[in-house]
Scaffold this active site. Structure first.
Site, PDB file in Angstrom:
ATOM      1  N   LYS A 137      27.457  38.945  33.503  1.00 18.64           N
ATOM      2  CA  LYS A 137      28.312  40.079  33.682  1.00 18.64           C
ATOM      3  C   LYS A 137      29.798  39.385  33.212  1.00 18.64           C
ATOM      4  O   LYS A 137      30.256  38.475  33.800  1.00 18.64           O
ATOM      5  CB  LYS A 137      28.378  41.050  34.907  1.00 18.64           C
ATOM      6  CG  LYS A 137      28.695  40.403  36.048  1.00 18.64           C
ATOM      7  CD  LYS A 137      29.139  41.703  37.211  1.00 18.64           C
ATOM      8  CE  LYS A 137      29.657  40.954  38.440  1.00 18.64           C
ATOM      9  NZ  LYS A 137      29.989  41.820  39.567  1.00 18.64           N
ATOM     10  N   LYS A 184      27.184  35.022  44.586  1.00 19.52           N
ATOM     11  CA  LYS A 184      28.269  34.415  44.864  1.00 19.52           C
ATOM     12  C   LYS A 184      28.193  33.079  45.839  1.00 19.52           C
ATOM     13  O   LYS A 184      29.050  32.223  45.528  1.00 19.52           O
ATOM     14  CB  LYS A 184      29.365  35.206  45.569  1.00 19.52           C
ATOM     15  CG  LYS A 184      29.897  36.510  44.616  1.00 19.52           C
ATOM     16  CD  LYS A 184      31.130  37.153  45.154  1.00 19.52           C
ATOM     17  CE  LYS A 184      31.633  37.956  44.033  1.00 19.52           C
ATOM     18  NZ  LYS A 184      32.701  38.926  44.486  1.00 19.52           N
ATOM     19  N   LYS A 211      36.057  38.401  36.487  1.00 20.49           N
ATOM     20  CA  LYS A 211      37.381  37.812  36.722  1.00 20.49           C
ATOM     21  C   LYS A 211      37.153  36.059  37.150  1.00 20.49           C
ATOM     22  O   LYS A 211      38.086  35.359  37.027  1.00 20.49           O
ATOM     23  CB  LYS A 211      38.229  38.210  37.953  1.00 20.49           C
ATOM     24  CG  LYS A 211      38.434  39.707  37.824  1.00 20.49           C
ATOM     25  CD  LYS A 211      39.080  40.425  39.050  1.00 20.49           C
ATOM     26  CE  LYS A 211      39.381  41.807  39.155  1.00 20.49           C
ATOM     27  NZ  LYS A 211      39.034  42.222  40.535  1.00 20.49           N
TER      28      LYS A 211
HETATM   29  P1  AMP Z   1      35.661  43.864  41.138  1.00 23.65           P
HETATM   30  O1  AMP Z   1      36.412  43.124  40.089  1.00 23.65           O
HETATM   31  O2  AMP Z   1      34.218  43.049  41.261  1.00 23.65           O
HETATM   32  O3  AMP Z   1      36.611  44.284  42.391  1.00 23.65           O
HETATM   33  O4  AMP Z   1      35.195  45.300  40.660  1.00 23.65           O
HETATM   34  C1  AMP Z   1      35.859  46.464  40.554  1.00 23.65           C
HETATM   35  C2  AMP Z   1      35.229  47.468  39.792  1.00 23.65           C
HETATM   36  O5  AMP Z   1      35.003  47.131  38.643  1.00 23.65           O
HETATM   37  C3  AMP Z   1      33.519  48.024  40.354  1.00 23.65           C
HETATM   38  O6  AMP Z   1      33.612  49.063  40.274  1.00 23.65           O
HETATM   39  C4  AMP Z   1      32.668  47.055  39.663  1.00 23.65           C
HETATM   40  O7  AMP Z   1      31.563  47.668  39.465  1.00 23.65           O
HETATM   41  C5  AMP Z   1      33.466  47.359  38.154  1.00 23.65           C
HETATM   42  N1  AMP Z   1      33.172  46.179  37.536  1.00 23.65           N
HETATM   43  C6  AMP Z   1      33.181  44.773  37.967  1.00 23.65           C
HETATM   44  N2  AMP Z   1      32.864  43.922  36.871  1.00 23.65           N
HETATM   45  C7  AMP Z   1      32.361  44.811  35.885  1.00 23.65           C
HETATM   46  C8  AMP Z   1      31.656  44.637  34.641  1.00 23.65           C
HETATM   47  N3  AMP Z   1      31.289  43.402  33.917  1.00 23.65           N
HETATM   48  N4  AMP Z   1      31.129  45.692  33.944  1.00 23.65           N
HETATM   49  C9  AMP Z   1      31.036  46.970  34.555  1.00 23.65           C
HETATM   50  N5  AMP Z   1      31.739  47.203  35.480  1.00 23.65           N
HETATM   51  C10 AMP Z   1      32.352  46.000  36.237  1.00 23.65           C
END
Ligand code: AMP
Ligand code: TRP
Length: 332
Positions: A194, A111, A197
């Protein structure tokens, strides 16, 4: 009963990676655990955010989680900034964690990129707050996507040092739950990145709010290679884009790579993408429409979050007060 805690940032619309890597498992775990699910707005301000939209994004995400099947009555759904215990314990953990430990965090490196001198100090200490989120509830099981594994390991290092330094066994060990064939969903444009968002291209992800036409188009345009699908999982090695689409299909069908390839092995991507698009639409369309329905009454969603925060605070406040006593603070 073991307590579950997990969190998701209100930065942009949740996507298929969040759903398959995390939220879908959160829903399933409700059956036989006490669960706390948190919209982590404190974490959201570690990167540039829009103060005019953060509150609405927090509410939108909560609605989305309820639409996915999170039950805010039997379990607890709330936003992080509404429960002060997180910040109180987060500060203590910031003083327990070592620079060297945080320096190893790959999410920070990703990041921060080349802009290391200019990112917020909160982005660097982010994992300390995440450890506090979990341990303020003495939660022991944390369902997350694969990308969060390193942060959970750090949380365990923090709790071990806290227990050691303050001569206690107060904080329990945490176990990450990384579940399913799509624990890491990759970008539709690049099988090495990956799904996120924060990716500049909306074509790289399927949002939980996308309509059927948008979903179909994004899948049609998803990057693939020229070969047909293999008939065995071994044939997906070194084919990250193919592997990703098969993994998404497997997760949505509640099967594994082998199951999908038994059915679709030998097909070209044209035909497979049509089946995949139909499956994604079938699973996501009801979530999008339920989210819209819930957001028709924002006051109701806010009331759910307010109630969740009060119930969360009732658990966390005594735990964090005890942690403060163990650290040695005077309570005159
Ligand atoms: P975040 O959007 O970073 O707040 O992530 C929220 C949850 O979604 C966390 O448990 C992350 O590990 C999961 N997550 C985010 N992006 C991915 C992805 N591309 N594949 C699988 N899990 C994800
Ligand atoms: N860091 C997590 C992410 O980016 C979100 C998060 C914050 C979290 N606090 C948490 C996840 C506590 C699990 C437990 O995805």
């Amino acid at each position: 009963m073991q307590r579950i805690f997990s969190g998701i940032q209100p930065t942009g619309v949740p996507h298929l990676g969040n759903y398959l890597g995390a939220v879908r498992n959160w829903v399933a775990l409700q059956k036989n655990h006490d669960c706390l699910y948190c919209v982590v707005d404190l974490h959201a301000i570690t990167a540039a955010h829009d103060h005019r939209t953060l509150a609405a994004q927090t509410r939108d995400l909560a609605a989305s989680l309820i639409a996915c099947g999170i039950d805010p009555e039997k379990h607890i759904l709330f936003n992080q900034s509404a429960v002060h215990a997180h910040v109180r314990l987060g500060w203590i953990f910031t003083c327990v964690a070592r620079m060297g430990w945080l320096n190893r965090m790959t999410q920070f490196k990703d990041k921060a990129g080349k802009d290391r001198e200019n990112v917020s100090t909160g982005l660097f200490t982010y994992p300390n707050l995440m450890a506090a989120d979990i341990l303020a509830y003495h939660a022991t099981r944390v369902p997350v996507g694969d990308d969060q594994k390193q942060h959970i390991e750090l949380a365990n290092d923090i709790r071990a040092k806290f227990n050691h330094d303050f001569e206690t066994d107060f904080f329990p060990e945490i176990e990450p739950l990384i579940l399913g064939p799509a624990a890491r969903v990759m970008s539709l444009r690049d099988g090495a990145k990956k799904m996120s968002k924060s990716d500049a291209s909306d074509q790289s992800r399927i949002n939980l709010t996308d309509d059927a036409e948008t979903i179909a188009l994004k899948i049609k345009r998803a990057k693939t290679d020229a070969e047909p699908l293999p008939s065995e999982p071994a044939g997906l090695e070194a084919r990250p884009e193919a592997r990703n689409l098969v993994g998404i299909y497997a997760a949505l069908q509640d099967t594994d790579h082998t199951g999908v390839l038994r059915e679709h092995g030998g097909k070209g991507f044209g035909a497979f993408k049509d089946s995949l698009a139909a499956l994604v639409v079938e699973k996501l369309a009801p979530i999008a429409s339920e989210t819209r329905r819930l957001l028709g009454d924002p006051g109701h969603v806010d009331a759910i979050l307010r109630d969740g925060a009060a119930r969360a605070a009732a658990i966390a406040d005594p735990i964090v007060t005890e942690a403060e006593r163990l650290v040695g603070f005077l309570r005159p």
